[in-house]
Motif scaffolding. Structure first.
Motif, PDB file in Angstrom:
ATOM      1  N   ARG A   1      -6.360   2.610 -11.037  1.00 48.31           N
ATOM      2  CA  ARG A   1      -6.005   1.639  -9.995  1.00 48.31           C
ATOM      3  C   ARG A   1      -7.062   0.576  -9.763  1.00 48.31           C
ATOM      4  O   ARG A   1      -6.802  -0.412  -9.087  1.00 48.31           O
ATOM      5  CB  ARG A   1      -5.781   2.371  -8.671  1.00 48.31           C
ATOM      6  CG  ARG A   1      -4.536   3.205  -8.632  1.00 48.31           C
ATOM      7  CD  ARG A   1      -4.516   3.979  -7.336  1.00 48.31           C
ATOM      8  NE  ARG A   1      -3.275   4.701  -7.140  1.00 48.31           N
ATOM      9  CZ  ARG A   1      -3.128   5.700  -6.305  1.00 48.31           C
ATOM     10  NH1 ARG A   1      -4.159   6.113  -5.582  1.00 48.31           N
ATOM     11  NH2 ARG A   1      -1.979   6.303  -6.183  1.00 48.31           N
TER      12      ARG A   1
ATOM     13  N   TRP B   1       0.830  -1.211   0.000  1.00 50.46           N
ATOM     14  CA  TRP B   1       0.000   0.000   0.000  1.00 50.46           C
ATOM     15  C   TRP B   1       0.862   1.257   0.000  1.00 50.46           C
ATOM     16  O   TRP B   1       0.473   2.280  -0.549  1.00 50.46           O
ATOM     17  CB  TRP B   1      -0.954  -0.003   1.194  1.00 50.46           C
ATOM     18  CG  TRP B   1      -2.224  -0.712   0.871  1.00 50.46           C
ATOM     19  CD1 TRP B   1      -2.510  -2.025   1.101  1.00 50.46           C
ATOM     20  CD2 TRP B   1      -3.380  -0.165   0.248  1.00 50.46           C
ATOM     21  NE1 TRP B   1      -3.760  -2.326   0.654  1.00 50.46           N
ATOM     22  CE2 TRP B   1      -4.324  -1.204   0.128  1.00 50.46           C
ATOM     23  CE3 TRP B   1      -3.718   1.105  -0.221  1.00 50.46           C
ATOM     24  CZ2 TRP B   1      -5.570  -1.012  -0.458  1.00 50.46           C
ATOM     25  CZ3 TRP B   1      -4.960   1.278  -0.791  1.00 50.46           C
ATOM     26  CH2 TRP B   1      -5.867   0.242  -0.906  1.00 50.46           C
TER      27      TRP B   1
ATOM     28  N   TYR C   1       1.648   1.785  -3.586  1.00 48.91           N
ATOM     29  CA  TYR C   1       0.420   2.109  -4.315  1.00 48.91           C
ATOM     30  C   TYR C   1      -0.089   3.515  -4.006  1.00 48.91           C
ATOM     31  O   TYR C   1      -0.612   4.201  -4.878  1.00 48.91           O
ATOM     32  CB  TYR C   1      -0.592   1.040  -3.908  1.00 48.91           C
ATOM     33  CG  TYR C   1      -1.950   1.104  -4.510  1.00 48.91           C
ATOM     34  CD1 TYR C   1      -2.153   0.798  -5.846  1.00 48.91           C
ATOM     35  CD2 TYR C   1      -3.063   1.410  -3.733  1.00 48.91           C
ATOM     36  CE1 TYR C   1      -3.416   0.808  -6.393  1.00 48.91           C
ATOM     37  CE2 TYR C   1      -4.326   1.422  -4.273  1.00 48.91           C
ATOM     38  CZ  TYR C   1      -4.501   1.118  -5.608  1.00 48.91           C
ATOM     39  OH  TYR C   1      -5.753   1.132  -6.141  1.00 48.91           O
ATOM     40  N   ARG C   2       0.061   3.948  -2.781  1.00 47.52           N
ATOM     41  CA  ARG C   2      -0.472   5.246  -2.356  1.00 47.52           C
ATOM     42  C   ARG C   2       0.581   6.349  -2.249  1.00 47.52           C
ATOM     43  O   ARG C   2       0.319   7.394  -1.661  1.00 47.52           O
ATOM     44  CB  ARG C   2      -1.177   5.114  -1.003  1.00 47.52           C
ATOM     45  CG  ARG C   2      -2.427   4.282  -1.068  1.00 47.52           C
ATOM     46  CD  ARG C   2      -3.474   5.011  -1.841  1.00 47.52           C
ATOM     47  NE  ARG C   2      -4.707   4.244  -1.824  1.00 47.52           N
ATOM     48  CZ  ARG C   2      -5.759   4.524  -2.546  1.00 47.52           C
ATOM     49  NH1 ARG C   2      -5.736   5.565  -3.338  1.00 47.52           N
ATOM     50  NH2 ARG C   2      -6.826   3.780  -2.487  1.00 47.52           N
TER      51      ARG C   2
ATOM     52  N   ASP D   1       2.796   9.578  -3.149  1.00 45.00           N
ATOM     53  CA  ASP D   1       2.403  10.822  -3.796  1.00 45.00           C
ATOM     54  C   ASP D   1       3.153  11.076  -5.100  1.00 45.00           C
ATOM     55  O   ASP D   1       2.640  11.758  -5.981  1.00 45.00           O
ATOM     56  CB  ASP D   1       2.632  12.010  -2.858  1.00 45.00           C
ATOM     57  CG  ASP D   1       1.649  12.008  -1.697  1.00 45.00           C
ATOM     58  OD1 ASP D   1       0.521  11.493  -1.873  1.00 45.00           O
ATOM     59  OD2 ASP D   1       2.006  12.523  -0.624  1.00 45.00           O
TER      60      ASP D   1
END
Length: 153
Positions: free
Chosen positions: A73, A18, A21-22, A24
């Motif tokens: 996504r 994650w 994936y997350r 910035d």
């Protein structure tokens, strides 16, 4: 990737995925990616190879407008459309021809499309199609010395 790890390692690995994936920015994503590889490479090479082989493809969404990231996504639009079709066509087993099932599927998808949400940042689609470069979700000017522009739409 998680299937190639023991159950006890999966929650921690999921958190690390994650972070990739997350992130910035693409730079932060690469850093998180490298941390994941370093953490799990020695004990679980199959998991890291599975992830590393698609590195560039997995991080491609950073080259699109930030508003599009949520759509890129997820596979939910595809899954929900086909779920609607599958639920209805399973009930009509054995009593239709190829032509009637095709018409039924067309009408089901046409009906499902009424509930679809508009894509976020649809005003940027023309830029994406024309190949305008984006970096970390921001449109880049022709002048490489300038910082990324904030969206004005």
């Amino acid at each position: 990737v998680l299937n190639k790890l023991p159950k006890r390692q999966q929650p921690e690995a999921k958190q690390a995925l994650w972070e990739i994936y997350r992130a910035d920015t693409k730079t932060e994503a690469h850093q998180a990616f490298n941390r994941f590889i370093q953490t799990y490479q020695a004990k679980y090479p199959e998991a890291t190879q599975c992830l590393a082989k698609d590195r560039d493809v997995l991080l491609t969404f950073f080259d699109f407008p930030a508003e599009h990231w949520a759509h890129i996504r997820t596979t939910n639009p595809i899954e929900s459309t086909f779920a609607t079709v599958r639920l209805r066509t399973d009930k009509t087993r054995g009593c239709v021809s190829k032509d009637t099932i095709l018409a039924l599927v067309f009408k089901l998808v046409e009906s499902a499309q009424k509930r679809w949400l508009r894509i976020r940042g649809f005003k940027h689609l023309a830029d994406v199609i024309e190949g305008v470069p984006f970096k970390d979700g921001y449109r880049m000017d022709d002048n490489p010395d300038m910082t990324p522009m904030q969206d004005v739409a």
